[in-house]
Design a protein around this motif. Structure first.
Motif, PDB file in Angstrom:
ATOM      1  N   ARG A  61     -12.591  14.012 -19.290  1.00  0.00           N
ATOM      2  CA  ARG A  61     -12.404  12.634 -18.810  1.00  0.00           C
ATOM      3  C   ARG A  61     -11.414  11.876 -19.681  1.00  0.00           C
ATOM      4  N   ALA A  62     -11.417  12.145 -20.968  1.00  0.00           N
ATOM      5  CA  ALA A  62     -10.553  11.418 -21.898  1.00  0.00           C
ATOM      6  C   ALA A  62      -9.071  11.689 -21.650  1.00  0.00           C
ATOM      7  N   ARG A  63      -8.753  12.738 -20.912  1.00  0.00           N
ATOM      8  CA  ARG A  63      -7.354  13.080 -20.653  1.00  0.00           C
ATOM      9  C   ARG A  63      -6.967  12.791 -19.200  1.00  0.00           C
ATOM     10  N   SER A  64      -7.731  11.918 -18.551  1.00  0.00           N
ATOM     11  CA  SER A  64      -7.486  11.620 -17.139  1.00  0.00           C
ATOM     12  C   SER A  64      -6.086  11.062 -16.902  1.00  0.00           C
ATOM     13  N   GLN A  65      -5.566  10.285 -17.854  1.00  0.00           N
ATOM     14  CA  GLN A  65      -4.242   9.694 -17.679  1.00  0.00           C
ATOM     15  C   GLN A  65      -3.152  10.759 -17.574  1.00  0.00           C
ATOM     16  N   GLU A  66      -3.416  11.970 -18.113  1.00  0.00           N
ATOM     17  CA  GLU A  66      -2.401  13.017 -18.138  1.00  0.00           C
ATOM     18  C   GLU A  66      -2.288  13.779 -16.821  1.00  0.00           C
ATOM     19  N   VAL A  67      -3.187  13.495 -15.880  1.00  0.00           N
ATOM     20  CA  VAL A  67      -3.120  14.190 -14.588  1.00  0.00           C
ATOM     21  C   VAL A  67      -1.769  13.927 -13.917  1.00  0.00           C
ATOM     22  N   LYS A  68      -1.244  12.719 -14.073  1.00  0.00           N
ATOM     23  CA  LYS A  68       0.052  12.393 -13.478  1.00  0.00           C
ATOM     24  C   LYS A  68       1.142  13.304 -14.011  1.00  0.00           C
ATOM     25  N   ASP A  69       1.119  13.581 -15.311  1.00  0.00           N
ATOM     26  CA  ASP A  69       2.116  14.473 -15.905  1.00  0.00           C
ATOM     27  C   ASP A  69       1.969  15.891 -15.350  1.00  0.00           C
ATOM     28  N   MET A  70       0.732  16.303 -15.130  1.00  0.00           N
ATOM     29  CA  MET A  70       0.497  17.630 -14.582  1.00  0.00           C
ATOM     30  C   MET A  70       1.019  17.733 -13.153  1.00  0.00           C
ATOM     31  N   VAL A  71       0.823  16.667 -12.377  1.00  0.00           N
ATOM     32  CA  VAL A  71       1.337  16.645 -11.007  1.00  0.00           C
ATOM     33  C   VAL A  71       2.863  16.736 -11.010  1.00  0.00           C
ATOM     34  N   SER A  72       3.500  16.041 -11.946  1.00  0.00           N
ATOM     35  CA  SER A  72       4.967  16.117 -12.064  1.00  0.00           C
ATOM     36  C   SER A  72       5.398  17.549 -12.357  1.00  0.00           C
ATOM     37  N   LYS A  73       4.653  18.230 -13.227  1.00  0.00           N
ATOM     38  CA  LYS A  73       4.968  19.618 -13.546  1.00  0.00           C
ATOM     39  C   LYS A  73       4.802  20.518 -12.321  1.00  0.00           C
ATOM     40  N   LEU A  74       3.733  20.306 -11.562  1.00  0.00           N
ATOM     41  CA  LEU A  74       3.525  21.085 -10.339  1.00  0.00           C
ATOM     42  C   LEU A  74       4.669  20.864  -9.353  1.00  0.00           C
ATOM     43  N   SER A  75       5.154  19.626  -9.273  1.00  0.00           N
ATOM     44  CA  SER A  75       6.265  19.323  -8.388  1.00  0.00           C
ATOM     45  C   SER A  75       7.533  20.049  -8.821  1.00  0.00           C
ATOM     46  N   GLU A  76       7.769  20.063 -10.131  1.00  0.00           N
ATOM     47  CA  GLU A  76       8.942  20.774 -10.659  1.00  0.00           C
ATOM     48  C   GLU A  76       8.854  22.274 -10.381  1.00  0.00           C
ATOM     49  N   ALA A  88       0.861  -1.184   0.000  1.00  0.00           N
ATOM     50  CA  ALA A  88       0.000   0.000   0.000  1.00  0.00           C
ATOM     51  C   ALA A  88       0.895   1.232   0.000  1.00  0.00           C
ATOM     52  N   GLY A  89       1.545   1.447  -1.140  1.00  0.00           N
ATOM     53  CA  GLY A  89       2.516   2.533  -1.180  1.00  0.00           C
ATOM     54  C   GLY A  89       2.279   3.552  -2.265  1.00  0.00           C
ATOM     55  N   GLY A  90       1.410   3.248  -3.233  1.00  0.00           N
ATOM     56  CA  GLY A  90       1.212   4.172  -4.340  1.00  0.00           C
ATOM     57  C   GLY A  90       0.433   5.406  -3.930  1.00  0.00           C
ATOM     58  N   VAL A  91       0.844   6.570  -4.444  1.00  0.00           N
ATOM     59  CA  VAL A  91       0.165   7.822  -4.134  1.00  0.00           C
ATOM     60  C   VAL A  91      -1.107   7.961  -4.963  1.00  0.00           C
ATOM     61  N   GLY A  92      -1.107   7.434  -6.187  1.00  0.00           N
ATOM     62  CA  GLY A  92      -2.265   7.591  -7.065  1.00  0.00           C
ATOM     63  C   GLY A  92      -2.350   8.990  -7.618  1.00  0.00           C
ATOM     64  N   THR A  93      -1.246   9.464  -8.219  1.00  0.00           N
ATOM     65  CA  THR A  93      -1.188  10.856  -8.660  1.00  0.00           C
ATOM     66  C   THR A  93      -2.190  11.182  -9.763  1.00  0.00           C
ATOM     67  N   ARG A  94      -2.667  10.163 -10.505  1.00  0.00           N
ATOM     68  CA  ARG A  94      -3.677  10.442 -11.532  1.00  0.00           C
ATOM     69  C   ARG A  94      -5.035  10.779 -10.919  1.00  0.00           C
ATOM     70  N   LEU A  95      -5.162  10.592  -9.602  1.00  0.00           N
ATOM     71  CA  LEU A  95      -6.391  10.962  -8.902  1.00  0.00           C
ATOM     72  C   LEU A  95      -6.201  12.232  -8.062  1.00  0.00           C
ATOM     73  N   TRP A  96      -5.132  12.979  -8.330  1.00  0.00           N
ATOM     74  CA  TRP A  96      -4.948  14.285  -7.681  1.00  0.00           C
ATOM     75  C   TRP A  96      -6.020  15.247  -8.196  1.00  0.00           C
ATOM     76  N   PRO A  97      -6.517  16.144  -7.361  1.00  0.00           N
ATOM     77  CA  PRO A  97      -6.099  16.478  -5.999  1.00  0.00           C
ATOM     78  C   PRO A  97      -6.851  15.729  -4.905  1.00  0.00           C
ATOM     79  N   LEU A  98      -7.586  14.681  -5.266  1.00  0.00           N
ATOM     80  CA  LEU A  98      -8.246  13.881  -4.235  1.00  0.00           C
ATOM     81  C   LEU A  98      -7.228  13.015  -3.502  1.00  0.00           C
ATOM     82  N   SER A  99      -6.444  12.257  -4.264  1.00  0.00           N
ATOM     83  CA  SER A  99      -5.410  11.403  -3.676  1.00  0.00           C
ATOM     84  C   SER A  99      -4.122  12.211  -3.524  1.00  0.00           C
ATOM     85  N   ARG A 100      -3.581  12.227  -2.316  1.00  0.00           N
ATOM     86  CA  ARG A 100      -2.375  13.011  -2.022  1.00  0.00           C
ATOM     87  C   ARG A 100      -1.317  12.137  -1.370  1.00  0.00           C
TER      88      ARG A 100
END
Length: 374
Positions: free
Chosen positions: A352-367, A12-24
């Protein structure tokens, strides 16, 4: 009947970044009831496995910051059944450490199985039947995986190529077949070709094996990782001080690699991996589009997420996934198939069709230094 020689590991270690900002990072998706089933995802996983091996045969590997939440949600989890990771090192390290400690406690002939905390399983009885066949294959010396019937040419999952039947080799696993190869997530045309052959199943990342077998594989394929894990395992039950010293010395330097790459793929080349068909409904809730596919399509169907009384999600009649959590009304006009997640410190609006890209957006926010909202 429970399987006395079988022990279940729940990574149970995954953050689930594609479900941000719900999953943190502080509260990942496995701690939520995303589908309104009355229990969080990790609670569902625990109960499902407890019916197969008993609650006292389950351990959880999770981040150190999530230990208290996991203990609160899993009241029947044993006092020595949590492996706290100070930093994430991917699934191989998590599975290897739990396996090594369990082998020291119960012997290396035990069978261990790894099952993610955030999967949706429909039909627990069918799941149990698949696990029992996987355990039988593991007792025969195979690393067994449970392959999911590919219902569509998905590009979101890896695939397992099935070979010959193992029914004669493993009578108690009549449906088991040899794995000829693991295949990475394909493009759409390749996925369609896989589906047409009927020889491929989705790789759900469920692995069942004798403790001694998997530790021997790690010793052969990843000797440095093996040495570090065994050093920590040797100190694990000697008390918190020795455990901490070993973790401080070895954990951060362990190779970060998925179990598929470290063990399953190279062992399949040697003919050591079996696949058992999963005769049950399965979903990996990886993004908001997959959440939407599982929610009831009714604007009257509000689904509360356990643990956060101010979070409510629903799928409305236009196909929009709406999660209003900032104490205000979210009104949508003239849009469809959108994801709207409104939390107190972040708002996400996306097709909804671009849900997979949320992870990339989270990476950008982190940068960009936005760690405080991740």
């Amino acid at each position: 009947m429970t399987l006395d020689d079988f022990y279940a590991i729940i990574p149970a270690g995954g953050v689930g970044t594609r479900l941000w900002p719900l999953s943190r990072k502080a509260r990942p998706k496995f701690l939520f009831d995303l589908l309104g089933q009355g229990q969080t995802m990790i609670q569902g996983t625990f109960d499902r496995l407890a019916g197969i091996c008993g609650a006292d045969h389950i351990v959880v590997s999770t981040g150190a910051q999530h230990v208290d939440a996991v203990r609160t949600q899993l009241e029947d989890l044993g006092s020595d059944a949590i492996f706290a990771e100070p930093v994430p090192r991917d699934s191989t390290a998590a599975i290897a450490l739990a396996t090594a400690v369990l082998a020291r406690r119960h012997g290396d002939q035990i069978v261990v199985g790894s099952f993610a905390a955030d999967h949706v399983i429909r039909d627990n009885d069918a799941f149990a039947m698949s696990v029992r066949q996987a355990v039988a294959a593991a007792r025969a010396g195979y690393v067994a995986t449970i392959g999911i019937a590919a219902s569509r040419p998905s590009t979101a999952f890896g695939y397992i190529h099935q070979g010959r039947s193992l029914a004669q080799d493993v009578p108690d696993a009549a449906d088991a077949r040899l794995v000829t190869e693991f295949v990475e997530k394909p493009d759409a045309a390749t996925a369609q070709a896989y589906l047409a052959t009927g020889e491929y199943r989705w790789n759900a990342g469920m692995f069942v094996m004798r403790a001694g077998v998997v530790l021997d594989c790690l010793k052969q394929y990843r000797p440095n990782l093996y040495a570090s894990v065994m050093a920590i395992a040797q100190a694990w039950d000697r008390g918190p001080q020795e455990r901490q010293v070993a973790m401080d010395e070895h954990w951060a330097g362990i190779e970060k690699i998925a179990f598929d790459y470290a063990v399953a793929e190279p062992l399949s080349v040697a003919g050591g991996v079996a696949v058992v068909p999963g005769g049950f409904g399965w979903d990996d809730i990886g993004d908001f589009n997959s959440v939407a596919a599982l929610l009831p399509s009714s604007s009257q169907s509000n689904i509360k997420i356990l643990g956060d009384s101010d979070l409510v999600s629903y799928l409305d009649s236009a196909g929009d996934v709406v999660v209003p959590a900032a104490g205000r009304t979210v009104a949508l006009l003239g849009v469809s198939d959108m994801v709207v997640v409104d939390t107190p410190d972040a708002l996400l609006i996306a097709p909804r069709a671009r849900s997979q890209e949320v992870k990339d957006m989270v990476s950008k926010l982190s940068e960009d230094g936005q760690e405080s909202i991740l």
